[in-house]
Motif scaffolding. Structure first.
Motif, PDB file in Angstrom:
ATOM      1  N   ASP A 106       0.753  -1.141   0.008  1.00 59.61           N
ATOM      2  CA  ASP A 106      -0.121   0.308   0.161  1.00 59.61           C
ATOM      3  C   ASP A 106       0.964   1.140  -0.050  1.00 59.61           C
ATOM      4  N   ALA A 107       2.055   1.201  -0.775  1.00 57.86           N
ATOM      5  CA  ALA A 107       3.042   2.428  -0.537  1.00 57.86           C
ATOM      6  C   ALA A 107       2.448   3.609  -1.519  1.00 57.86           C
ATOM      7  N   TYR A 108       1.778   3.312  -2.301  1.00 58.65           N
ATOM      8  CA  TYR A 108       1.394   4.328  -3.404  1.00 58.65           C
ATOM      9  C   TYR A 108      -0.069   4.247  -3.521  1.00 58.65           C
ATOM     10  N   ALA A 109      -0.682   5.581  -3.847  1.00 63.80           N
ATOM     11  CA  ALA A 109      -1.987   5.791  -4.287  1.00 63.80           C
ATOM     12  C   ALA A 109      -1.861   5.760  -5.795  1.00 63.80           C
ATOM     13  N   PRO A 110      -3.272   5.593  -6.353  1.00 63.71           N
ATOM     14  CA  PRO A 110      -3.257   5.486  -7.923  1.00 63.71           C
ATOM     15  C   PRO A 110      -2.951   6.809  -8.457  1.00 63.71           C
ATOM     16  N   GLY A 111      -1.974   6.846  -9.443  1.00 64.23           N
ATOM     17  CA  GLY A 111      -1.562   8.066 -10.311  1.00 64.23           C
ATOM     18  C   GLY A 111      -0.117   8.580  -9.705  1.00 64.23           C
ATOM     19  N   GLU A 112       0.338   7.816  -8.392  1.00 65.83           N
ATOM     20  CA  GLU A 112       1.438   8.307  -8.175  1.00 65.83           C
ATOM     21  C   GLU A 112       2.530   7.219  -8.718  1.00 65.83           C
ATOM     22  N   THR A 113       3.738   7.984  -8.742  1.00 59.80           N
ATOM     23  CA  THR A 113       4.922   7.334  -9.559  1.00 59.80           C
ATOM     24  C   THR A 113       5.917   6.827  -8.459  1.00 59.80           C
ATOM     25  N   ALA A 114       6.315   5.475  -8.624  1.00 57.29           N
ATOM     26  CA  ALA A 114       7.236   4.797  -7.963  1.00 57.29           C
ATOM     27  C   ALA A 114       8.619   4.765  -8.407  1.00 57.29           C
TER      28      ALA A 114
END
Length: 384
Positions: A106-114
């Motif tokens: 759960d590190a990122y929300a939709p639309g975020e770049t990893a």
């Protein structure tokens, strides 16, 4: 006041409620098996069959397309790019969070770049669309992505295709289905034919020792099946019919004959004596009386036993294991095939559910087609 016409006693209501509960107790697992046979493995592991019509939130492990596949990787503005949809095609799935590691799903929300390291980045949208980029050409397998998503109900016929049409003998039940029919149909017809003749003789023909034969048949009803397996198998091997269809038919016939004769004899004894006597006065032989009068009138009892024998032989595993052993699998029946699936595909519940429902579909059809004769046959001879 308790006996007023039209009112029902408390015992009647208790009986009705008990029947409803018993029906529900048997119906729910069958419905669950049917629904599960059309669901995917992810759906089965994520929710119960009673939730199959509703969207569910699941933790899924998905993978981007392999960059080595032709036409997958593109060079855009000096950046190597792989784009697509984690679910294959954009659908109704709704991703709430995602991650590139199983330790932080759960590190990122939709639309975020990893930042994946080594100059690689990935962006995942709510509907599963992703863009995977790198400064150098991407190689190897596609990037794993861990998502928590709300997925819509999903049903498929792939389970039935795999179970019935797969070329893999471990998964296919098509051959086992026909093998079971090969065992069941003769094992149902043979004891009915023999028992019908024997029942008529015991009911309407006078000969020495008739009462003793009836007593022996009643005694055979309580002989345990397991007690006769080994001696019967030894006899079959000695005369050369063991480990094959013929030996299995004879075993099912022998185990089913006592009940068949007892049931049919009780029914035939209850038929009107005047009909038989009038036929004899008119010059009819015993065979003509049997074929033209007794058999048509005894159809409810014949159908009742046919249901029992068909269900018993179709669902049998013990006799098949003892008398129908084949290392090549050419004579494997459905019950044995399901046992093998439990050993080889124990985690694939969708395959097991499909195979199990295929195995019970035919008995259900036979039961519902002939159930109106069941009670009439079971009550044979109980009322004079």
């Amino acid at each position: 006041m308790d006996n007023i016409a039209g009112s029902k006693s408390g015992l009647t209501w208790a009986v009705h409620i008990s029947v409803v509960l018993l029906v529900a107790l048997w119906l729910f697992p069958t419905v669950g098996l049917l629904v599960s046979s059309f669901r995917t493995s992810d759906q089965i592991s994520g929710s119960g069959w009673w939730q199959s019509l509703f969207a569910i939130e699941q933790n899924l492990t998905l993978r981007a397309a392999d960059p080595d596949d032709e036409g997958t990787q593109e060079l855009i503005d000096g950046v190597y790019t792989v784009a697509g949809n984690l679910f294959g095609t954009a659908g109704d799935a709704d991703i709430s969070v995602w991650g590139s590691s199983s330790r932080a799903i759960d590190a990122y929300a939709p639309g975020e770049t990893a930042d994946l390291g080594d100059g690689e980045t990935m962006t995942v949208a709510t509907n599963g669309d992703y863009v995977w980029t790198a400064s150098e050409a991407l190689t190897g397998r596609g990037q794993r992505v861990f998502v928590t998503a709300e997925t819509p109900p999903e049903f498929t016929l792939d389970n039935y295709e795999q179970v019935l049409l797969s070329g893999n003998s471990t998964d296919s039940m098509a051959k086992a289905f026909f093998n079971t029919l090969t065992v069941t149909i003769p094992a149902t017809i043979i004891p009915i034919v023999i028992a019908a003749f024997a029942a008529y003789a015991l009911a309407w023909m006078d000969f020495p020792g008739r009462a003793l034969l009836i007593a022996i048949i009643v005694g055979l009803l309580v002989v345990p099946l397991q007690l006769a397996l080994i001696p019967l198998l030894k006899l079959h091997l000695d005369i050369g019919i063991g480990k094959g269809y013929l030996g299995t038919w004879m075993a099912h016939t022998g185990f089913g004959l006592p009940l068949a004769i007892y049931l049919l004899r009780n029914y035939m004894v209850g038929l009107p004596r005047d009909i038989i006597e009038n036929a004899k006065v008119d010059g009819a032989t015993d065979f003509q009386i049997f074929t033209k009068i007794i058999l048509p009138l005894s159809f409810p009892a014949l159908a009742s036993f046919a249901i029992f024998q068909f269900l018993w032989t179709w669902n049998d595993l013990l006799v098949a294991k003892v008398f129908l052993i084949d290392a090549t699998g050419d004579t494997t029946v459905m019950t044995n095939q399901i046992v093998e699936l439990l050993g080889t595909r124990g985690g694939n519940w969708e395959i097991l559910a499909t195979a199990a429902f295929v195995s019970i579909a035919v008995p259900l059809a036979v039961f519902f087609a002939m159930q109106k004769y069941l009670v009439r046959g079971l009550l044979a001879g109980s009322v004079k």
